[in-house]
Design a protein around this motif. Structure first.
Motif, PDB file in Angstrom:
ATOM      1  N   GLU A 276       0.439 -19.290  -8.770  1.00 27.90           N
ATOM      2  CA  GLU A 276       0.408 -17.954  -9.353  1.00 27.90           C
ATOM      3  C   GLU A 276       0.367 -16.899  -8.262  1.00 27.90           C
ATOM      4  O   GLU A 276      -0.387 -17.020  -7.292  1.00 27.90           O
ATOM      5  N   VAL A 277       1.196 -15.883  -8.419  1.00 29.07           N
ATOM      6  CA  VAL A 277       1.287 -14.787  -7.442  1.00 29.07           C
ATOM      7  C   VAL A 277       1.021 -13.473  -8.170  1.00 29.07           C
ATOM      8  O   VAL A 277       1.727 -13.135  -9.127  1.00 29.07           O
ATOM      9  N   THR A 278       0.022 -12.750  -7.742  1.00 34.13           N
ATOM     10  CA  THR A 278      -0.279 -11.440  -8.322  1.00 34.13           C
ATOM     11  C   THR A 278       0.571 -10.381  -7.635  1.00 34.13           C
ATOM     12  O   THR A 278       0.635 -10.324  -6.410  1.00 34.13           O
ATOM     13  N   THR A 279       1.249  -9.560  -8.426  1.00 35.10           N
ATOM     14  CA  THR A 279       2.038  -8.463  -7.866  1.00 35.10           C
ATOM     15  C   THR A 279       1.336  -7.140  -8.137  1.00 35.10           C
ATOM     16  O   THR A 279       0.582  -6.997  -9.103  1.00 35.10           O
ATOM     17  N   TYR A 280       1.614  -6.173  -7.266  1.00 28.32           N
ATOM     18  CA  TYR A 280       0.952  -4.869  -7.330  1.00 28.32           C
ATOM     19  C   TYR A 280       1.989  -3.748  -7.299  1.00 28.32           C
ATOM     20  O   TYR A 280       3.060  -3.889  -6.702  1.00 28.32           O
ATOM     21  N   LEU A 281       1.638  -2.649  -7.943  1.00 34.36           N
ATOM     22  CA  LEU A 281       2.445  -1.438  -7.877  1.00 34.36           C
ATOM     23  C   LEU A 281       1.734  -0.475  -6.929  1.00 34.36           C
ATOM     24  O   LEU A 281       0.567  -0.143  -7.132  1.00 34.36           O
ATOM     25  N   THR A 282       2.457  -0.020  -5.899  1.00 37.02           N
ATOM     26  CA  THR A 282       1.843   0.798  -4.857  1.00 37.02           C
ATOM     27  C   THR A 282       2.658   2.061  -4.609  1.00 37.02           C
ATOM     28  O   THR A 282       3.879   1.994  -4.460  1.00 37.02           O
ATOM     29  N   PHE A 283       1.976   3.208  -4.575  1.00 40.84           N
ATOM     30  CA  PHE A 283       2.603   4.473  -4.203  1.00 40.84           C
ATOM     31  C   PHE A 283       2.637   4.587  -2.684  1.00 40.84           C
ATOM     32  O   PHE A 283       1.666   4.224  -2.005  1.00 40.84           O
ATOM     33  N   ALA A 284       3.708   5.147  -2.147  1.00 39.60           N
ATOM     34  CA  ALA A 284       3.737   5.464  -0.721  1.00 39.60           C
ATOM     35  C   ALA A 284       2.759   6.599  -0.427  1.00 39.60           C
ATOM     36  O   ALA A 284       2.062   6.589   0.583  1.00 39.60           O
ATOM     37  N   ASP A 285       2.695   7.581  -1.327  1.00 33.16           N
ATOM     38  CA  ASP A 285       1.758   8.699  -1.184  1.00 33.16           C
ATOM     39  C   ASP A 285       1.495   9.265  -2.570  1.00 33.16           C
ATOM     40  O   ASP A 285       2.214  10.140  -3.047  1.00 33.16           O
TER      41      ASP A 285
END
Length: 309
Positions: A276-285
């Motif tokens: 299982e691999v958890t993915t993330y949503l990330t803002f640059a800024d």
């Protein structure tokens, strides 16, 4: 910092070194000399040399020392190089952020999406986004492993979907992706009559998807087969497996239809069959993200878990 008294008696400060002089320092060290740095900066060599001499005069340190006929960064120069690089990156980010403040809706949104999430699912989210922001252009960078992190660190994108959040960024959990070992039904590993071991897998070809990062610094999962083929996209890996050319661990979203149709089978592994691999949503800024970027993030957080969960 130099301090001056203004006519009103207030104390003001003035930088000793300009950003252009810091840029000259970085260029000379990166390029390995004054002549190449001048080309890089589109300036004359004398202008670059003057900028460095003024920097040294203002700071009272020598940033270069001669080794033969070549100028090499001194220990002080190497330290200042690292600090100046951070300073210029911050200045560029500040300028970019300020320009965003003057625009109500950004004309372009860039997103890096690790292909562990099927691109078709991301496109479905973009179709929803297009209804709200039909005039905003979108650039999608399909990435693998550290390629997603690089896109954030180098400020190439506004949003990123990936399995890791780089240091200095804050990511939100998006989807947990289930990956399983698969092969064609007629692969020899499917006919041993018992659970297969890692030693069994070492004897057969493994298909691996290449890290798209600049330095290809990451690998995931078991990769110990004596014979390995490396490809650039999960879909290519899937094609190879359908043809019986090897086995791989792939996300369920890519394989579930073939599994249901009997075109592929899960590997009967005795240990570690599922990852299982958890993915993330990330803002640059996030602070300076415009309304289009924020809306796309909301759509991804709402729809992707339903599509890929």
């Amino acid at each position: 910092m130099m301090q001056d008294q203004t006519p009103t008696g207030l104390v003001t400060t003035e930088n000793k070194v300009t950003l252009e002089q810091w840029r000259a320092l970085l260029a000379v060290i990166d390029a390995g000399g004054y002549a190449k740095a001048a080309e890089l900066l589109n300036k004359s060599q004398s202008a670059v040399s003057y900028a460095i001499s003024q920097l040294e005069l203002a700071l009272g340190v020598k940033v270069f020392q001669l080794q033969g006929r070549k100028a090499v960064a001194s220990p002080a120069g190497e330290l200042l190089y690292r600090r100046a690089k951070q300073l210029l990156e911050q200045a560029e980010r500040l300028e970019k952020s300020a320009s965003c403040l003057s625009v109500q809706v950004e004309p372009l949104v860039k997103i890096a999406a690790d292909i562990i999430i099927p691109p078709a699912r991301v496109l479905q989210c973009l179709a929803v986004f297009a209804e709200d922001f039909p005039d905003t252009r979108v650039e999608v960078f399909e990435s693998v492993l550290s390629g997603t992190e690089d896109a954030l660190l180098q400020r190439q994108v506004d949003l990123a979907i990936g399995g890791r959040v780089p240091t200095g960024f804050m990511g939100e959990k998006l989807v947990t992706v289930t990956m399983r070992g698969v092969s064609s039904p007629d692969h020899p590993l499917q006919h041993l009559g018992r659970p297969i071991t890692y030693e069994d897998m070492r004897q057969h070809r493994q298909i691996i998807v290449r890290d798209s990062g600049q330095y290809r610094r990451r690998s995931e999962g078991w990769q110990e087969a004596d014979q390995r083929w490396t490809v650039s996209h999960i879909k290519t890996s899937l094609d190879a497996i359908r043809l019986g050319l090897g086995y791989a661990w792939l996300p369920d979203a890519y394989t579930q239809d073939d599994i249901a149709a009997g075109k592929l089978k899960y590997l009967p592994v005795d240990l570690g069959a599922v990852r299982e691999v958890t993915t993330y949503l990330t803002f640059a800024d996030r602070d300076f993200a415009g309304p289009a970027t924020r809306r796309l993030a909301e759509i991804l957080k709402t729809h992707l878990p339903k599509m890929c969960g």
